[in-house]
Motif scaffolding. Sequence first.
Motif, PDB file in Angstrom:
ATOM      1  N   GLY A   1     -33.567   4.438  33.879  1.00  0.00           N
ATOM      2  CA  GLY A   1     -33.117   4.849  32.552  1.00  0.00           C
ATOM      3  C   GLY A   1     -33.364   3.773  31.502  1.00  0.00           C
ATOM      4  O   GLY A   1     -34.011   2.748  31.775  1.00  0.00           O
TER       5      GLY A   1
ATOM      6  N   MET B   1     -32.226  15.547  30.957  1.00  0.00           N
ATOM      7  CA  MET B   1     -31.905  14.158  30.617  1.00  0.00           C
ATOM      8  C   MET B   1     -30.576  14.111  29.870  1.00  0.00           C
ATOM      9  O   MET B   1     -30.361  14.847  28.904  1.00  0.00           O
ATOM     10  CB  MET B   1     -33.019  13.606  29.712  1.00  0.00           C
ATOM     11  N   LYS B   2     -29.694  13.245  30.349  1.00  0.00           N
ATOM     12  CA  LYS B   2     -28.370  13.102  29.741  1.00  0.00           C
ATOM     13  C   LYS B   2     -28.379  11.844  28.865  1.00  0.00           C
ATOM     14  O   LYS B   2     -28.611  10.745  29.371  1.00  0.00           O
ATOM     15  CB  LYS B   2     -27.318  12.992  30.843  1.00  0.00           C
ATOM     16  N   VAL B   3     -28.143  12.041  27.569  1.00  0.00           N
ATOM     17  CA  VAL B   3     -28.247  10.946  26.598  1.00  0.00           C
ATOM     18  C   VAL B   3     -26.900  10.703  25.940  1.00  0.00           C
ATOM     19  O   VAL B   3     -26.297  11.626  25.373  1.00  0.00           O
ATOM     20  CB  VAL B   3     -29.278  11.286  25.496  1.00  0.00           C
TER      21      VAL B   3
ATOM     22  N   CYS C   1     -32.329  18.314  26.654  1.00  0.00           N
ATOM     23  CA  CYS C   1     -31.483  17.123  26.779  1.00  0.00           C
ATOM     24  C   CYS C   1     -30.025  17.509  26.590  1.00  0.00           C
ATOM     25  O   CYS C   1     -29.693  18.307  25.709  1.00  0.00           O
ATOM     26  CB  CYS C   1     -31.818  16.088  25.694  1.00  0.00           C
TER      27      CYS C   1
ATOM     28  N   ASP D   1     -28.739   9.046  31.627  1.00  0.00           N
ATOM     29  CA  ASP D   1     -30.125   8.590  31.753  1.00  0.00           C
ATOM     30  C   ASP D   1     -30.518   7.656  30.610  1.00  0.00           C
ATOM     31  O   ASP D   1     -31.469   6.887  30.748  1.00  0.00           O
ATOM     32  CB  ASP D   1     -31.065   9.802  31.761  1.00  0.00           C
ATOM     33  N   ALA D   2     -29.834   7.764  29.508  1.00  0.00           N
ATOM     34  CA  ALA D   2     -30.157   6.916  28.364  1.00  0.00           C
ATOM     35  C   ALA D   2     -28.915   6.687  27.510  1.00  0.00           C
ATOM     36  O   ALA D   2     -28.072   7.580  27.369  1.00  0.00           O
ATOM     37  CB  ALA D   2     -31.250   7.547  27.512  1.00  0.00           C
TER      38      ALA D   2
ATOM     39  N   ARG E   1     -28.546   5.403  34.915  1.00  0.00           N
ATOM     40  CA  ARG E   1     -29.201   5.618  36.213  1.00  0.00           C
ATOM     41  C   ARG E   1     -30.478   4.774  36.309  1.00  0.00           C
ATOM     42  O   ARG E   1     -31.142   4.543  35.296  1.00  0.00           O
ATOM     43  CB  ARG E   1     -29.559   7.097  36.380  1.00  0.00           C
TER      44      ARG E   1
ATOM     45  N   LEU F   1     -37.865   5.785  24.335  1.00  0.00           N
ATOM     46  CA  LEU F   1     -37.434   6.353  25.618  1.00  0.00           C
ATOM     47  C   LEU F   1     -38.572   6.372  26.638  1.00  0.00           C
ATOM     48  O   LEU F   1     -38.325   6.490  27.835  1.00  0.00           O
ATOM     49  CB  LEU F   1     -36.939   7.795  25.417  1.00  0.00           C
ATOM     50  N   GLU F   2     -39.804   6.282  26.169  1.00  0.00           N
ATOM     51  CA  GLU F   2     -40.954   6.451  27.077  1.00  0.00           C
ATOM     52  C   GLU F   2     -41.059   5.285  28.057  1.00  0.00           C
ATOM     53  O   GLU F   2     -40.684   4.163  27.743  1.00  0.00           O
ATOM     54  CB  GLU F   2     -42.239   6.613  26.243  1.00  0.00           C
TER      55      GLU F   2
END
Lengths: 201, 201
Positions: free
Chosen positions: B105, B1-3, B24, B57-58, B102, B184-185
Motif C-alpha cells: 500500500g 481499494m480502501k482509501v 474505491c 490500502d492507502a 496493507r 498511488l501508482e
Amino acid sequence: MKVLLIGASGTIGQAVTDALSSDCEVIRVGHRSGDHQVDLSQPDQLRALFADVGPVDAIISTAGQASFGPLAQLSDDAFELGLNNKLMGQVNLVRLGRASVRPGGVIVLTSGILSRHPMPGSSAIAMVNGALESFVKAAALELDDVRLNVVAPAFVKETMVQMGMDPTHGISAADTAKAYLRALEPDLHGAIIDLPLDAAQ
Amino acid sequence: MKVLLIGASGTIGQAVTDALSSDCEVIRVGHRSGDHQVDLSQPDQLRALFADVGPVDAIISTAGQASFGPLAQLSDDAFELGLNNKLMGQVNLVRLGRASVRPGGVIVLTSGILSRHPMPGSSAIAMVNGALESFVKAAALELDDVRLNVVAPAFVKETMVQMGMDPTHGISAADTAKAYLRALEPDLHGAIIDLPLDAAQ
C-alpha cells in the motif's frame, strides 16, 4: 567585522573561528562554554544574548541539536528536539537577532546535506534540515537590509572519527569552514551553500 | 481499494474523492465533518482513528494547517500551528498509520510548491513544506512494505477565487487531484510530485 558565533565550541564552530580573519572580533557563544552561554531552544535566552551583545555585522550559527535514529524508534521527544532546537532555535536567531545586525550584514545558519541526500536513520534530522533550507529561501525575500544564507554541511571527518566511522568520504572541519566564509560574501542572499564547495563558487 | 482520506472536506480532498475510481471505498475524514472527525495535531485522535478504521490500502492526506504572513508579524503560535498541524500531524500519519496500511500500500502526504518556490509571506509555510518533502525522501528509505510520496500543490484556482486573487495561473482542484492518483501508482516511492504534472509523469 564583529561576528556573533553560536555553536563556537563545536567542531565546525572552532574551525570557523580559526578561519575568520584575524581582524574579526568573534563573540563565541556555546551551550556551556564561550563568552556567553545560551540554550538555543529558549527564546528568552536569545533575547538576553542580543541585548547583552549589541550590534554586530554577522551572526553565524553552527549550532543545533537533532536526533538520528530509525524512524520506528524515534520518540516524540526525538522529533521535538530537532524542531525546538536546531530548527526553531535557528529560526529564532533570525526573528530575534535581525535587529541586532547592522544594515548590510548577514545571518548564516546551518542545515545539512541529509535534507536532499538522506540515509536510513535520518528522517527527523533530514526533516529539520529541509525546513531550514526552505525557511531561508522564503525569509530572504522579506529581508532587505540583512542577508540570510544557510550552509549544508556533509559529514565532517573529525566527527566521523569520533563516532568510529570511516572518514574517507568526509570533509574536514577546515574545509567546511570555507563555506561559512563564502556565506559572508556580499553576493549571496537566500542561498543554500553545499559542501564541498565547487569550483563555480 | 480502501482509501483513508484525511482532509476530505477541503477543496483538494473533495476533488480527490471525485477522481478516485468508483470501485474505491473512500473513508472520508475531516476536522469537523466526514465519516470520522480528527484534529490532525492530536496523536491520540489519530491512534483512535486507525483503531476504528482497521486495515486500508492507502492513506491520503490533503490536510494540514499552517500560517501565511510577513515574517516580522508571524507569532510564535503561527509557527507552532504549522509545526504541530501540517508537519507533525502528517508525520504522525506515517508513524502511527503505517501499521494500518496493507503490504504494497501507499501513504500520500501534502506539502506545497512554496517549499522550493517561495513568495513573500511564506516563510512559516515554506518551512513546513520543505520539512515534509525532506522527511518523505528520508523516511521512504526505511519503509519497505509501504510506499510514501508527497504531493506539492501549486495555488488551487478555486481557493484563489475564494481569496479574491486572480486565478489565471492557478491549477484547478480537479487537475491537482490527478497528482494524488499519480502518487498511488506502484512505481513511485519517496517521490515529490509537483503540479502541474508534466508530460514525463
